[in-house]
Scaffold this motif. Structure first.
Motif, PDB file in Angstrom:
ATOM      1  N   GLY A  42       0.817  -1.211   0.000  1.00  0.00           N
ATOM      2  CA  GLY A  42       0.000   0.000   0.000  1.00  0.00           C
ATOM      3  C   GLY A  42       0.843   1.250   0.000  1.00  0.00           C
ATOM      4  N   THR A  43       0.298   2.283  -0.604  1.00  0.00           N
ATOM      5  CA  THR A  43       1.004   3.561  -0.665  1.00  0.00           C
ATOM      6  C   THR A  43       0.895   4.261   0.689  1.00  0.00           C
ATOM      7  N   PRO A  44       1.763   5.224   0.965  1.00  0.00           N
ATOM      8  CA  PRO A  44       1.650   5.971   2.229  1.00  0.00           C
ATOM      9  C   PRO A  44       0.286   6.626   2.411  1.00  0.00           C
ATOM     10  N   GLU A  45      -0.290   7.138   1.317  1.00  0.00           N
ATOM     11  CA  GLU A  45      -1.602   7.781   1.415  1.00  0.00           C
ATOM     12  C   GLU A  45      -2.686   6.757   1.753  1.00  0.00           C
ATOM     13  N   GLU A  46      -2.591   5.555   1.151  1.00  0.00           N
ATOM     14  CA  GLU A  46      -3.557   4.503   1.470  1.00  0.00           C
ATOM     15  C   GLU A  46      -3.436   4.081   2.924  1.00  0.00           C
ATOM     16  N   LYS A  47      -2.217   3.943   3.415  1.00  0.00           N
ATOM     17  CA  LYS A  47      -2.012   3.568   4.809  1.00  0.00           C
ATOM     18  C   LYS A  47      -2.547   4.636   5.748  1.00  0.00           C
ATOM     19  N   LEU A  48      -2.347   5.890   5.379  1.00  0.00           N
ATOM     20  CA  LEU A  48      -2.849   6.982   6.196  1.00  0.00           C
ATOM     21  C   LEU A  48      -4.370   6.953   6.260  1.00  0.00           C
ATOM     22  N   SER A  49      -5.020   6.749   5.108  1.00  0.00           N
ATOM     23  CA  SER A  49      -6.482   6.689   5.078  1.00  0.00           C
ATOM     24  C   SER A  49      -7.001   5.531   5.913  1.00  0.00           C
ATOM     25  N   GLN A  50      -6.340   4.382   5.850  1.00  0.00           N
ATOM     26  CA  GLN A  50      -6.752   3.235   6.650  1.00  0.00           C
ATOM     27  C   GLN A  50      -6.591   3.524   8.138  1.00  0.00           C
ATOM     28  N   ALA A  51      -5.482   4.163   8.498  1.00  0.00           N
ATOM     29  CA  ALA A  51      -5.255   4.487   9.898  1.00  0.00           C
ATOM     30  C   ALA A  51      -6.316   5.449  10.421  1.00  0.00           C
ATOM     31  N   ILE A  52      -6.691   6.419   9.600  1.00  0.00           N
ATOM     32  CA  ILE A  52      -7.718   7.385   9.992  1.00  0.00           C
ATOM     33  C   ILE A  52      -9.058   6.684  10.184  1.00  0.00           C
TER      34      ILE A  52
END
Length: 298
Positions: A42-52
């Motif tokens: 996963g991309t950093p942006e995808e990981k960030l969205s999942q974390a949120i």
């Protein structure tokens, strides 16, 4: 297990007495060993969205599934602590809370979410219960903010002495308050707290979260009538003012469903397109979670 039927159409989760979340899947889910995820996938942006999404989901669950005494807002006095160093404040604050429990023999529990001021300073919002009533006091007319006096908010003098100004508001609507606090979880917050090596929320050990009730294997128009939010992967809604016996007509009592084709742990769906269209796994795991404006009436 129901003979010849292994594909659930809905899942049901219990939140609190008389309140259940109903999730209808857009396609049937079949038993399957979950695919192994590659490390770093996963991309950093995808990981960030999942974390949120995961943080919002857990925050909503902990906020709504537990009975709280107050909605809390706490500031950080620059004369006492570095308002720009969240990790340092949290370390001191959580130790102070542990010492406070021992000092007064109280079961003080909490859920806190940080918020960033425009100037980069931090303060926190959240929920608390278990503070001894004699350790709180009303705000003083003429000496303290009139809106806090008029609305009956309380002060926690020991927090104020140690950390800075605070206020506690009685909670009128638990669901509204739970939804309100999730608004503080944003991409800006996620990026900022990550830079500080801390997390998007902190809560006490042992707090209740949503509990899976089971799966419904057939489609029912009577259940579809409860669905309010439509997302990419599922539709959701709330079933209220019923007890567990309501579900006996729908949920089989024999057997358990094996692992599903993709994670069924879908975030609590609020009126937020980003949440509605995201699936994540692992947000219902137990254990301790680590984790402006004045609050309105909740």
């Amino acid at each position: 297990m129901m003979s010849g039927v292994l594909a659930p159409r809905y899942s049901v989760k219990f939140y609190r007495d008389g309140v259940y979340e109903l999730i209808r899947f857009k396609r049937a889910l079949f038993p399957h060993l979950p695919p192994k995820r590659e490390e770093g996938e996963g991309t950093p942006e995808e990981k960030l969205s999942q974390a949120i999404c995961r943080a919002r989901s857990v925050i909503f669950q902990v906020a709504f599934c537990n009975d709280w005494d107050f909605f809390f807002t706490g500031t950080i006095d620059p004369a006492k602590y570095n308002r720009y160093h969240l990790k340092e404040f949290y370390k001191s604050f959580t130790q102070w809370l542990r010492d406070y429990r021992k000092k007064y023999g109280c079961n003080l529990q909490y859920l806190f979410v940080p918020e960033l001021h425009e100037d980069g300073a931090w303060h926190i919002h959240g929920f608390v219960k278990g503070i001894p009533q004699d350790r709180l006091r009303l705000f003083i007319p003429g000496l303290e903010p009139q809106d806090l006096v008029a609305k009956g908010y309380l002060n926690w003098p020991e927090y104020q002495k140690k950390f800075g100004f605070c206020s506690l508001a009685y909670i009128k609507d638990p669901e509204l308050a739970a939804g309100y606090i999730t608004k503080y979880v944003s991409k800006d917050l996620a990026r900022c707290v990550s830079d500080y090596g801390v997390h998007m929320y902190r809560c006490s050990i042992g707090l209740a979260r949503a509990m899976p009730m089971g799966y419904v294997y057939q489609s029912y128009a009577s259940l579809d009538a409860y669905l309010e939010h439509d997302g990419t992967f599922c539709s959701t809604g709330w079933v209220r003012d019923v007890d567990w016996s309501f579900w006996m007509e729908y949920i089989p009592v024999d057997g358990e469903l094996p692992p599903l084709e993709y994670p069924e742990d879908i975030p609590v769906l609020l009126s937020n397109a980003e949440i509605e269209q995201t699936t994540i796994s692992g947000w219902l795991e137990g254990g301790e979670a680590h984790g402006g404006e004045r609050q309105r009436d909740l």
